[in-house]
Design a protein around this motif. Structure first.
Motif, PDB file in Angstrom:
ATOM      1  N   LEU A   8      65.587  92.267  29.920  1.00 35.19           N
ATOM      2  CA  LEU A   8      65.586  92.235  28.593  1.00 35.19           C
ATOM      3  C   LEU A   8      66.391  91.212  28.034  1.00 35.19           C
ATOM      4  N   LEU A   9      67.457  90.511  28.670  1.00 36.41           N
ATOM      5  CA  LEU A   9      68.362  89.613  28.217  1.00 36.41           C
ATOM      6  C   LEU A   9      67.784  88.206  28.032  1.00 36.41           C
ATOM      7  N   THR A  10      66.638  88.083  29.069  1.00 35.78           N
ATOM      8  CA  THR A  10      65.821  86.836  28.963  1.00 35.78           C
ATOM      9  C   THR A  10      64.755  86.987  27.893  1.00 35.78           C
ATOM     10  N   LEU A  11      64.323  87.963  27.200  1.00 36.93           N
ATOM     11  CA  LEU A  11      63.762  88.022  26.056  1.00 36.93           C
ATOM     12  C   LEU A  11      64.074  87.152  24.959  1.00 36.93           C
ATOM     13  N   SER A  12      63.127  86.653  24.348  1.00 39.60           N
ATOM     14  CA  SER A  12      63.553  85.650  22.926  1.00 39.60           C
ATOM     15  C   SER A  12      64.252  87.080  21.931  1.00 39.60           C
ATOM     16  N   SER A  13      64.873  86.681  21.001  1.00 35.70           N
ATOM     17  CA  SER A  13      65.590  87.298  20.231  1.00 35.70           C
ATOM     18  C   SER A  13      64.662  88.297  19.310  1.00 35.70           C
ATOM     19  N   ARG A  14      63.482  87.694  19.063  1.00 39.25           N
ATOM     20  CA  ARG A  14      62.503  88.408  18.291  1.00 39.25           C
ATOM     21  C   ARG A  14      61.747  89.508  19.014  1.00 39.25           C
ATOM     22  N   ARG A  15      61.485  89.211  20.140  1.00 38.86           N
ATOM     23  CA  ARG A  15      61.062  90.144  21.251  1.00 38.86           C
ATOM     24  C   ARG A  15      62.121  91.305  21.583  1.00 38.86           C
ATOM     25  N   GLN A  16      63.477  90.917  21.555  1.00 36.92           N
ATOM     26  CA  GLN A  16      64.549  92.012  21.815  1.00 36.92           C
ATOM     27  C   GLN A  16      64.406  92.788  20.719  1.00 36.92           C
ATOM     28  N   GLN A  17      64.007  92.269  19.345  1.00 33.52           N
ATOM     29  CA  GLN A  17      64.298  93.177  18.209  1.00 33.52           C
ATOM     30  C   GLN A  17      63.152  94.129  18.276  1.00 33.52           C
ATOM     31  N   ALA A  18      61.795  93.417  18.704  1.00 30.55           N
ATOM     32  CA  ALA A  18      60.731  94.419  18.800  1.00 30.55           C
ATOM     33  C   ALA A  18      60.794  95.507  19.813  1.00 30.55           C
ATOM     34  N   PHE A  19      61.522  95.188  20.926  1.00 28.38           N
ATOM     35  CA  PHE A  19      61.712  96.085  21.874  1.00 28.38           C
ATOM     36  C   PHE A  19      62.646  97.394  21.162  1.00 28.38           C
ATOM     37  N   MET A  20      63.854  96.653  20.701  1.00 22.65           N
ATOM     38  CA  MET A  20      64.699  97.723  19.969  1.00 22.65           C
ATOM     39  C   MET A  20      64.020  98.897  18.908  1.00 22.65           C
ATOM     40  N   ALA A  21      63.100  98.063  18.067  1.00 21.48           N
ATOM     41  CA  ALA A  21      62.605  98.893  16.913  1.00 21.48           C
ATOM     42  C   ALA A  21      61.728  99.899  17.668  1.00 21.48           C
ATOM     43  N   ALA A  22      61.044  99.649  18.793  1.00 17.56           N
ATOM     44  CA  ALA A  22      59.977 100.506  19.311  1.00 17.56           C
ATOM     45  C   ALA A  22      60.919 101.636  19.749  1.00 17.56           C
ATOM     46  N   GLU A 161      57.300  95.612  29.012  1.00 16.82           N
ATOM     47  CA  GLU A 161      56.040  94.907  29.335  1.00 16.82           C
ATOM     48  C   GLU A 161      55.397  94.439  28.038  1.00 16.82           C
ATOM     49  N   ALA A 162      55.187  95.237  27.093  1.00 18.25           N
ATOM     50  CA  ALA A 162      54.430  95.098  25.897  1.00 18.25           C
ATOM     51  C   ALA A 162      55.390  93.870  25.155  1.00 18.25           C
ATOM     52  N   ALA A 163      56.595  93.906  25.294  1.00 19.07           N
ATOM     53  CA  ALA A 163      57.197  92.825  24.579  1.00 19.07           C
ATOM     54  C   ALA A 163      57.169  91.646  25.287  1.00 19.07           C
ATOM     55  N   GLU A 164      57.065  91.596  26.512  1.00 16.64           N
ATOM     56  CA  GLU A 164      57.119  90.130  27.287  1.00 16.64           C
ATOM     57  C   GLU A 164      55.832  89.669  27.269  1.00 16.64           C
ATOM     58  N   GLU A 165      54.666  90.413  27.117  1.00 11.07           N
ATOM     59  CA  GLU A 165      53.241  89.981  27.049  1.00 11.07           C
ATOM     60  C   GLU A 165      52.877  89.041  25.902  1.00 11.07           C
ATOM     61  N   GLY A 166      52.160  87.948  26.152  1.00  9.21           N
ATOM     62  CA  GLY A 166      51.218  87.095  25.148  1.00  9.21           C
ATOM     63  C   GLY A 166      51.972  86.968  23.954  1.00  9.21           C
ATOM     64  N   VAL A 167      51.356  86.719  22.712  1.00  7.75           N
ATOM     65  CA  VAL A 167      51.907  86.348  21.462  1.00  7.75           C
ATOM     66  C   VAL A 167      52.141  87.677  20.754  1.00  7.75           C
ATOM     67  N   LEU A 168      53.373  87.479  20.114  1.00  5.86           N
ATOM     68  CA  LEU A 168      53.919  88.563  19.586  1.00  5.86           C
ATOM     69  C   LEU A 168      53.408  88.828  18.055  1.00  5.86           C
ATOM     70  N   LEU A 173      52.639  93.770  17.467  1.00  4.01           N
ATOM     71  CA  LEU A 173      54.027  94.745  16.701  1.00  4.01           C
ATOM     72  C   LEU A 173      53.227  96.086  16.411  1.00  4.01           C
ATOM     73  N   LYS A 174      51.881  95.911  16.155  1.00  7.37           N
ATOM     74  CA  LYS A 174      51.358  97.216  15.776  1.00  7.37           C
ATOM     75  C   LYS A 174      51.290  98.392  16.863  1.00  7.37           C
ATOM     76  N   ALA A 175      51.010  97.525  17.937  1.00  8.76           N
ATOM     77  CA  ALA A 175      50.756  98.283  19.405  1.00  8.76           C
ATOM     78  C   ALA A 175      52.138  98.748  19.905  1.00  8.76           C
ATOM     79  N   LEU A 176      53.143  97.965  19.824  1.00 10.65           N
ATOM     80  CA  LEU A 176      54.436  98.369  20.157  1.00 10.65           C
ATOM     81  C   LEU A 176      55.188  99.402  19.011  1.00 10.65           C
ATOM     82  N   ARG A 177      54.751  99.404  17.885  1.00  9.49           N
ATOM     83  CA  ARG A 177      55.066 100.328  16.885  1.00  9.49           C
ATOM     84  C   ARG A 177      54.526 101.670  17.343  1.00  9.49           C
ATOM     85  N   ARG A 178      53.137 101.657  17.596  1.00 15.39           N
ATOM     86  CA  ARG A 178      52.475 102.952  17.949  1.00 15.39           C
ATOM     87  C   ARG A 178      53.132 103.342  19.340  1.00 15.39           C
TER      88      ARG A 178
END
Length: 194
Positions: A8-22, A161-168, A173-178
């Motif tokens: 979690l801590l090694t994610l970029s801040s944007r990816r962390q935010q996507a994780f938290m939003a989910a 895993e979804a937040a770590e993978e590929g281009v965000l 983002l829609k997939a993470l939100r779902r």
């Protein structure tokens, strides 16, 4: 610190935010149920703030005053004198969204861990309430093995895993939100119209 927390801590801040939003998405039905039963709170207000977070994640240059959103969010907290189980679970949704807003306003390096722990803590409290085990060791084992906690851990693993993978991008983002919406079922296995 577990491998999960390190990831979690090694994610970029944007990816962390996507994780938290989910995770906040999955906490929202708890808030909605509290608002419906207690007559306090505004699930639409909470949803509007979370929608702005998703918009900011999707549109990098989106100009959103998150300080103002944080002020609005503070007004959506359950009353301080309400110590009911529902109020505490509703407050978790507000606290998690507040931590997420902190990261959008500047540095909040541990916010992602706070949101993860907040969600797990609500599940633990629910299990303790429903199982009523007095023995601390037995209770800890019960919490660890409980289907709701196993589901919570699996859910957070899947979101990570979804937040770590590929281009965000927008689709990711829609997939993470779902994933976060979890078909309207909260981390406690409850659902409400949110």
């Amino acid at each position: 610190m577990s491998g999960f927390h390190e990831r979690l801590l090694t994610l970029s801040s944007r990816r962390q935010q996507a994780f938290m939003a989910a995770l906040v998405e999955r906490l929202l039905p708890n808030y909605a149920l509290y608002a419906q039963t207690a007559g306090h709170g505004d699930v639409h207000g909470l949803r509007a703030i979370l929608d702005l977070v998703w918009e900011r994640l999707a549109v990098q240059g989106a100009k959103i005053d998150f300080e103002r959103q944080a002020e609005k969010l503070a007004g959506l907290e359950p009353p301080g004198d309400d110590d009911s189980f529902g109020a505490r679970r509703a407050l978790e949704a507000v606290v998690a969204l507040s931590a997420l807003l902190d990261t959008l306003q500047g540095e909040a390096p541990d916010a992602v861990l706070e949101v993860s722990r907040t969600s797990k803590g609500g599940v633990r409290a629910f299990i303790e309430l429903t199982e009523g085990e007095e023995n601390g060791q037995r209770l800890a084992a019960l919490v660890r093995e409980h289907p709701l906690m196993k589901e919570e851990n699996a859910f957070q693993d899947a979101v990570l895993e979804a937040a770590e993978e590929g281009v965000l991008d927008r689709d990711a983002l829609k997939a993470l939100r779902r994933l976060g919406r979890n078909e309207g079922v909260s981390n406690l296995g409850l659902s409400a119209e949110a």
